[in-house]
Design a protein around this motif. Structure first.
Motif, mmCIF file in Angstrom:
data_model
loop_
_atom_site.group_PDB
_atom_site.id
_atom_site.type_symbol
_atom_site.label_atom_id
_atom_site.label_comp_id
_atom_site.label_asym_id
_atom_site.label_seq_id
_atom_site.Cartn_x
_atom_site.Cartn_y
_atom_site.Cartn_z
ATOM 1 N N GLY A 116 -78.859 32.842 -22.677
ATOM 2 C CA GLY A 116 -77.940 32.905 -23.801
ATOM 3 C C GLY A 116 -76.495 33.177 -23.449
ATOM 4 N N THR A 117 -76.247 34.072 -22.496
ATOM 5 C CA THR A 117 -74.855 34.389 -22.170
ATOM 6 C C THR A 117 -74.140 33.186 -21.560
ATOM 7 O OG1 THR A 117 -75.543 35.324 -20.032
ATOM 8 C CG2 THR A 117 -75.283 36.849 -21.877
ATOM 9 N N ALA A 118 -74.845 32.428 -20.730
ATOM 10 C CA ALA A 118 -74.246 31.226 -20.135
ATOM 11 C C ALA A 118 -73.951 30.190 -21.213
ATOM 12 C CB ALA A 118 -75.176 30.639 -19.076
ATOM 13 N N LEU A 119 -74.844 30.073 -22.185
ATOM 14 C CA LEU A 119 -74.610 29.147 -23.295
ATOM 15 C C LEU A 119 -73.372 29.564 -24.081
ATOM 16 C CD1 LEU A 119 -78.220 28.625 -24.748
ATOM 17 C CD2 LEU A 119 -76.958 27.100 -23.213
ATOM 18 N N PHE A 120 -73.247 30.864 -24.327
ATOM 19 C CA PHE A 120 -72.099 31.326 -25.107
ATOM 20 C C PHE A 120 -70.788 31.122 -24.349
ATOM 21 C CE2 PHE A 120 -69.134 34.601 -26.653
ATOM 22 C CZ PHE A 120 -69.017 34.148 -27.961
ATOM 23 N N GLU A 121 -70.810 31.281 -23.054
ATOM 24 C CA GLU A 121 -69.608 31.028 -22.258
ATOM 25 C C GLU A 121 -69.147 29.582 -22.431
ATOM 26 O OE1 GLU A 121 -70.134 32.121 -18.176
ATOM 27 O OE2 GLU A 121 -70.897 34.108 -18.695
ATOM 28 N N GLU A 122 -70.097 28.646 -22.388
ATOM 29 C CA GLU A 122 -69.735 27.238 -22.543
ATOM 30 C C GLU A 122 -69.282 26.932 -23.964
ATOM 31 O OE1 GLU A 122 -69.271 24.950 -20.307
ATOM 32 O OE2 GLU A 122 -69.851 26.368 -18.747
ATOM 33 N N LEU A 123 -69.944 27.539 -24.937
ATOM 34 C CA LEU A 123 -69.527 27.348 -26.325
ATOM 35 C C LEU A 123 -68.109 27.877 -26.525
ATOM 36 C CD1 LEU A 123 -70.455 26.481 -29.215
ATOM 37 C CD2 LEU A 123 -71.021 28.888 -29.582
ATOM 38 N N SER A 124 -67.829 29.031 -25.946
ATOM 39 C CA SER A 124 -66.499 29.630 -26.062
ATOM 40 C C SER A 124 -65.443 28.726 -25.441
ATOM 41 C CB SER A 124 -66.485 31.002 -25.381
ATOM 42 O OG SER A 124 -67.385 31.889 -26.007
ATOM 43 N N PHE A 125 -65.746 28.185 -24.280
ATOM 44 C CA PHE A 125 -64.827 27.251 -23.627
ATOM 45 C C PHE A 125 -64.504 26.082 -24.552
ATOM 46 C CE2 PHE A 125 -64.733 23.164 -21.313
ATOM 47 C CZ PHE A 125 -63.514 23.286 -20.659
ATOM 48 N N CYS A 126 -65.533 25.530 -25.188
ATOM 49 C CA CYS A 126 -65.324 24.363 -26.046
ATOM 50 C C CYS A 126 -64.578 24.719 -27.328
ATOM 51 C CB CYS A 126 -66.664 23.698 -26.355
ATOM 52 S SG CYS A 126 -67.429 22.946 -24.895
ATOM 53 N N ILE A 127 -64.751 25.938 -27.819
ATOM 54 C CA ILE A 127 -63.984 26.387 -28.982
ATOM 55 C C ILE A 127 -62.491 26.439 -28.649
ATOM 56 C CG2 ILE A 127 -63.489 28.428 -30.411
ATOM 57 C CD1 ILE A 127 -66.502 28.953 -30.521
ATOM 58 N N PRO A 163 -59.587 22.442 -28.372
ATOM 59 C CA PRO A 163 -58.758 21.588 -29.233
ATOM 60 C C PRO A 163 -57.259 21.767 -28.982
ATOM 61 C CG PRO A 163 -60.553 22.491 -30.513
ATOM 62 C CD PRO A 163 -60.592 23.175 -29.174
ATOM 63 N N GLN A 164 -56.599 20.651 -28.692
ATOM 64 C CA GLN A 164 -55.153 20.594 -28.451
ATOM 65 C C GLN A 164 -54.706 21.548 -27.343
ATOM 66 O OE1 GLN A 164 -52.567 20.124 -31.890
ATOM 67 N NE2 GLN A 164 -54.352 19.897 -33.212
ATOM 68 N N SER A 165 -55.586 21.795 -26.392
ATOM 69 C CA SER A 165 -55.263 22.643 -25.248
ATOM 70 C C SER A 165 -55.846 22.013 -23.989
ATOM 71 C CB SER A 165 -55.834 24.056 -25.435
ATOM 72 O OG SER A 165 -55.299 24.667 -26.592
ATOM 73 N N LYS A 166 -55.288 22.353 -22.837
ATOM 74 C CA LYS A 166 -55.748 21.781 -21.580
ATOM 75 C C LYS A 166 -57.045 22.440 -21.131
ATOM 76 C CE LYS A 166 -51.101 20.574 -19.983
ATOM 77 N NZ LYS A 166 -50.074 20.784 -18.924
ATOM 78 N N ALA A 167 -58.003 21.611 -20.716
ATOM 79 C CA ALA A 167 -59.316 22.121 -20.321
ATOM 80 C C ALA A 167 -59.214 23.117 -19.172
ATOM 81 C CB ALA A 167 -60.235 20.962 -19.931
ATOM 82 N N PHE A 168 -58.357 22.838 -18.201
ATOM 83 C CA PHE A 168 -58.230 23.740 -17.059
ATOM 84 C C PHE A 168 -57.722 25.113 -17.500
ATOM 85 C CE2 PHE A 168 -57.581 19.471 -15.091
ATOM 86 C CZ PHE A 168 -58.738 19.457 -14.323
ATOM 87 N N SER A 169 -56.780 25.131 -18.437
ATOM 88 C CA SER A 169 -56.256 26.401 -18.945
ATOM 89 C C SER A 169 -57.310 27.149 -19.752
ATOM 90 C CB SER A 169 -55.021 26.148 -19.818
ATOM 91 O OG SER A 169 -53.962 25.610 -19.054
ATOM 92 N N CYS A 170 -58.115 26.402 -20.496
ATOM 93 C CA CYS A 170 -59.191 27.029 -21.273
ATOM 94 C C CYS A 170 -60.219 27.668 -20.348
ATOM 95 C CB CYS A 170 -59.864 25.995 -22.170
ATOM 96 S SG CYS A 170 -58.785 25.347 -23.469
#
Length: 216
Positions: A36-47, A50-57
């Protein structure tokens, strides 16, 4: 003739990166099995994306984890970190806290259910219904990053630009309504079938061509 030339170009580039792409997708599958914690980390990254650079996220998520804020920080504490990394940091911090409180019970049991129950299309729909700040692109992105992206498209600007370039779509959409998203996703699916390249592979290929790196 131009379309055939474009297809040949895509296939040539794919052959050069195929092994690297396959390895990255296997890593995504392993992430989905970590709990679950790994899933939440990825979900948080994707949240955050929007309109932001993936590397910065990604940097923001790493900093939040390092400081113990991703799973325990307040909205204000999280926003302070995000303000240096993403746009709309206050809204996104609020989304992270709300998602954590809603999904984090019993080891993120609800997030696991939303992620893995049913088809990828069903999971995407349920994520959008249950997680504020997650739209079509973000839900698709999250599912791909945890090993469930074999049949859905992540229609960000990099992908749309390349679909237009190679003739899969006629023009870049001014906006992506749900209807338009599904239409373009279907066109991308047909384009992938014509090339013999899985949709999840083509996504990473296009992203790498734009950014120089197979990321996530």
């Amino acid at each position: 003739m131009e379309k055939q030339k474009g297809s040949a170009e895509v296939l040539e580039k794919y052959e050069k990166r195929k092994n690297e792409i396959t390895e990255r997708l296997l890593q995504f599958e392993l992430t989905g099995k970590k709990g679950g914690t790994a899933l939440f980390e990825e979900l948080s990254f994707c949240i955050l994306t929007p309109q932001s650079k993936a590397f910065s996220c990604d940097e923001a998520i790493r900093e939040l984890k390092k400081k113990g804020l991703l799973f325990k920080g307040s909205g204000e504490e999280i926003a302070a970190i995000l303000s240096k990394k993403t746009r709309f940091h206050n809204n996104k911090a609020a989304y992270l806290v709300e998602a954590r409180e809603k999904l984090g019970v019993d080891g993120f049991a609800l997030l696991k259910k939303l992620t893995f129950d049913g088809s990828e299309y069903h999971a995407r729909s349920e994520l959008m219904k249950n997680v504020k700040g997650i739209g079509w692109k973000e839900a698709s992105h999250y599912l791909r990053n945890v090993g469930r992206g074999s049949s859905i498209a992540i229609l960000d600007r990099h992908i749309l630009k390349n679909l237009r370039r190679h003739g899969a779509i006629g023009r870049l959409p001014k906006s992506l309504t749900p209807k338009r998203y599904l239409q373009i996703e279907k066109r991308m699916e047909k384009f992938c079938e014509s090339l013999g390249i899985p949709i999840g592979h083509l996504d990473l290929l296009f992203w790498a061509e734009e950014t120089g790196k197979i990321f996530k």
